[in-house]
Design an enzyme around this catalytic site. Structure first.
Site: not given
Ligand code: COA
Length: 734
Positions: A115, A135
């Site tokens: 965004e 989201e």
């Molecule tokens: N806020 C806070 N923490 C986040 C985060 C976010 N938006 N996105 C990822 N993290 C953290 C995870 O909790 C994890 O923490 P940990 O190591 O303490 O468990 C760390 O970042 C790594 O994330 P992980 O999901 O294990 O890595 P990945 O490489 O498998 O996947 C993403 C990466 C970005 C694809 C996945 O983390 C994801 O889908 N994140 C959410 C994205 C999202 O929905 N954003 C909109 C938020 S409103």
């Protein structure tokens, strides 16, 4: 740049301000980071040496969106305390401030990350960067103008699809769609972004404003029809959930009344979604799923590092073995596939090939990649090559004697550091290793464990890692690392009949069968459980998928292990006797169309139901079944499931209650929007569950009352008001 603090760094290079988002690991938008970004933007705009701004991210990533931790922060308020005024202001300054901005994106730009990037006047990304607005999978809707800008950049239909499915796209696809303006190698990212920012500032390239663009939007009538279709599709997929509709409300407002009005509508829709219980449940599942990888006494042992697993020997090329082998080769792990004869081996190889080809057909991989994956499999008819294996996964039929012989052989044929695992779904792991030297206390016991995959193993996302009292932390750590590599969510569980998942599955099936024996219609039960509660399918349809023969075989283990709390019916045995094994024989509880494989109710089931009911003797012949509402049916089926889930938590079979939630969602299909089994049980309340279980016990009479007897853990929670998700008191104190 190694700072863990959420802050935006500022530097000026050649008249371009480079603002770098930093909050390891993925630069999630913590409120402090947003504040810092806002301050740095204002600094750039007031700095006379700066012509334009490049916004980028540290830690090889742009940004994974708003900091999801804030949604669980009780001090932050509803919706994580997202302050839409500052967010809108950030995007306003990025998009329309005195100086143009260019986003330089790598790794991920998801949610708030994308965004913010869409607020910039242009975007450059590195190959493979993931861009999306996921989201909705957290029960909220895109904020920061996401619902307005994405349709204006990629078109309405594509934008709605990306938001409603929460599926990101790669930068290369984003380039074709117009979401990014260029894709360049990582080392050229900043120079290219700086050059583009300078060109825009100098008027050599146009400065674009995504919020007010309309060139990609269809005419109003067509746009509204597209939104109507998206609403229907969301309803079909998300079974009446509110937040996808709220997202479409915001999109629609922007289409009808322009981007600025759309922003206001988005703010209101966001607040409405953030106050729904679905949001809390989905955020819980997000973190629960990540926390299964953290296991006390394994992942927190100082200095303990996972050893690489390069080659895995898989025993058995049946449905499970070939699925496991497929999952392994997809991740680049070498596989030795062992079968008992050439015919079976060829069939197993054929299944792996078919699994890979089906991915090629779906466009999930190229045929070259499939051929490369297949080349990682070597066939074997004996153990001569097993010295190369770092791990063995046994996936033969559930025959204890056979498994015991295999493990005795494996101990002799494998290296002393090779991990020995079984894919049994129910059998005690110590029993599987009983014929190894010294049995469950012998030298190989520390490297023995269960690796329980779910069918089809290359598709289903959960891996139950079953530890015995002797499995070493090193071996568990290695298996956890393998699980990440093959993209499975691991749940480390203790050793018992059925482990975590099948322990909660058995009361699910048994309570449904008990209802049928009370005279209720199985098809109605399935409709209520799937349609109303949101399971992927009801218990009888599931029986037909798995097979009545398998159900009978697995069920027998529970009858032996937990005789005081099982319901034994004639119904499934009768289906077996009538060769109604389910989909595979064309008939089970349902009949299946031979061409389409579509299930439909079968009138021929009636005599079997009648015979089973007669044998059960729960209702007088000719008497009406108890008048149970749909809500009663759900309580009758799911409260015994909760009861067993509570036992699993109380016995320490799972490391933490949230692991049971993840296991229930990922292997059983328990609706994620309810937060998983134990999270949901807390919402319902232990008191109500205990009271209902006691009512059901009275209803079925003393012979079967044990099936509904609430366990101590559940009763204690009902009496004390303690949350079931808190875990047993001793664990909670740790
Ligand atoms: N806020 C806070 N923490 C986040 C985060 C976010 N938006 N996105 C990822 N993290 C953290 C995870 O909790 C994890 O923490 P940990 O190591 O303490 O468990 C760390 O970042 C790594 O994330 P992980 O999901 O294990 O890595 P990945 O490489 O498998 O996947 C993403 C990466 C970005 C694809 C996945 O983390 C994801 O889908 N994140 C959410 C994205 C999202 O929905 N954003 C909109 C938020 S409103």
């Amino acid at each position: 740049m190694a700072s863990k603090k959420p802050e935006a760094f500022y530097r000026v290079e050649d008249g371009i301000a480079i603002i770098t988002l930093n909050y390891p690991p993925l630069n999630a938008l913590h409120p402090l980071l947003l504040r810092s970004l806002f301050d740095q933007l204002r600094r750039a705009h007031s700095d006379p040496t700066v012509q334009a701004v490049v916004l980028t991210g540290a830690n090889n990533n742009f940004c994974a969106g708003f900091d999801i931790n804030q949604f669980q922060n009780p001090d932050a308020g509803a919706g994580g305390g997202i302050d839409n005024t500052i967010n809108d202001s950030i995007c306003e300054v990025l998009e329309g401030g005195a100086k143009p901005t260019v986003a330089a994106i790598q790794g991920v730009a998801l949610g708030g990350g994308l965004e913010v990037a869409m607020g910039c006047n242009a975007r450059i990304a590195t190959p493979g960067t993931r861009l999306g607005l996921p989201e909705l999978q957290l029960g909220i809707i895109p904020g920061f103008g996401g619902t307005q800008r994405l349709p204006r950049l990629v078109g309405l239909a594509k934008a709605a699809e990306m938001m409603l499915t929460s599926t990101p796209i790669k930068a290369e696809a984003g380039l074709k769609l117009g979401l990014v303006d260029a894709v360049v190698p990582a080392e050229q990212l900043l120079p290219a972004a700086r050059a583009l920012a300078r060109d825009i500032a100098a008027g050599r390239k146009p400065r674009l404003y995504s919020l007010t663009r309309t060139d990609k939007l269809p005419a109003l009538g067509e746009a509204l029809a597209t939104i109507e279709m998206a609403r229907a599709e969301a309803n079909r997929r998300a079974r009446g959930l509110r937040h996808p509709q709220l997202c479409l409300d915001a999109i629609q407002a922007g289409i009808e009344r322009g981007g600025a009005a759309g922003l206001a509508a988005e703010g209101a829709a966001f607040a409405a979604a953030a106050s729904l219980p679905t949001h809390k449940a989905l955020v819980h599942i997000f973190f629960a799923q990540r926390s299964t990888k953290k296991v006390k006494g394994v992942t927190d042992v100082p200095g303990l590092k996972p050893r690489p697993i390069r080659c895995v020997a898989v025993l058995g090329g049946g449905l499970m073995g070939s699925g496991i082998a497929t999952a392994l080769v997809l991740a680049g792990v070498e596989v030795i596939l062992k079968e008992v004869n050439q015919g079976f081996l060829d069939a197993g190889m054929g299944r792996i090939k078919a699994n890979l080809q089906s991915r090629v057909k779906k466009g999930a991989m190229t045929s070259e990649a499939a051929a490369k994956a297949l080349s990682l499999v070597t066939g074997a008819l004996d153990y001569s090559g097993f010295g190369a294996a770092d791990m063995v996964i046994e996936a033969v039929i559930e025959d204890i004697g056979l498994k015991q012989r295999i493990f005795a052989d494996l101990e002799k044929s494998c290296r002393p550091d090779c991990i020995l695992s079984t894919n049994t779904s129910t059998i005690d792991i110590d029993l599987v290793g009983a014929k190894m030297q010294g049995g469950p206390t012998g030298p190989a016991a520390s490297r023995l464990l269960g690796a329980h995959f779910f069918s089809p193993a290359h598709v289903m996302p959960l891996l139950e890692i079953v530890r015995t009292s002797r499995t070493s932390p090193q071996v568990l750590l290695d298996t956890l690392a393998l699980s990440s590599r093959i993209k499975k969510t691991p749940v480390v569980v203790g050793n018992c009949t059925g482990f975590a998942v099948n322990r909660v599955f058995f009361p699910y099936t048994m309570s449904a069968v008990l209802l049928a024996d009370l005279g209720l219609d199985p098809y109605r039960i399935d409709t209520v459980v799937a349609g109303k509660f949101g399971m992927p399918m009801g218990p009888f349809r599931l029986n037909d998928l798995v097979g009545s023969d398998i159900g009978l075989h697995v069920g027998a283990n529970f009858v032996t292990s937990f005789p005081e709390r099982v319901y034994v019916s004639r119904l499934i045995p009768l289906l077996n006797e009538a060769k109604r094994l389910g989909e595979k024989t064309g008939k089970g509880f349902y009949k299946f169309d031979s061409k389409t494989r579509k299930a439909s109710p079968d009138p021929e089931l009636a005599p079997l139901l009648a015979e089973s009911r007669k044998a059960a003797g729960l209702v007088q012949p000719g008497a009406k079944p108890p008048a149970l509402t749909d809500a009663d049916i759900l309580d009758f089926i799911f409260f015994p499931v909760v009861n067993e889930g509570c036992r699993v938590v109380a016995e320490g079979i799972v490391d933490k209650a949230a692991d049971m939630d993840v296991a229930s969602v990922m292997a059983m299909g328990f609706p994620a929007v309810k937060g998983g089994l134990i999270f949901w049980a807390d919402l319902v309340g232990a008191q109500r569950i205990v009271a209902r279980l006691r009512q059901f016990a009275a209803m079925v009479g003393p012979t079967h009352a044990g099936f509904f007897k609430p366990c101590e853990y559940l009763v204690a929670a009902a009496e004390s008001g303690r949350k079931l998700s808190a875990g047993p008191p001793a664990a909670a104190k740790l």
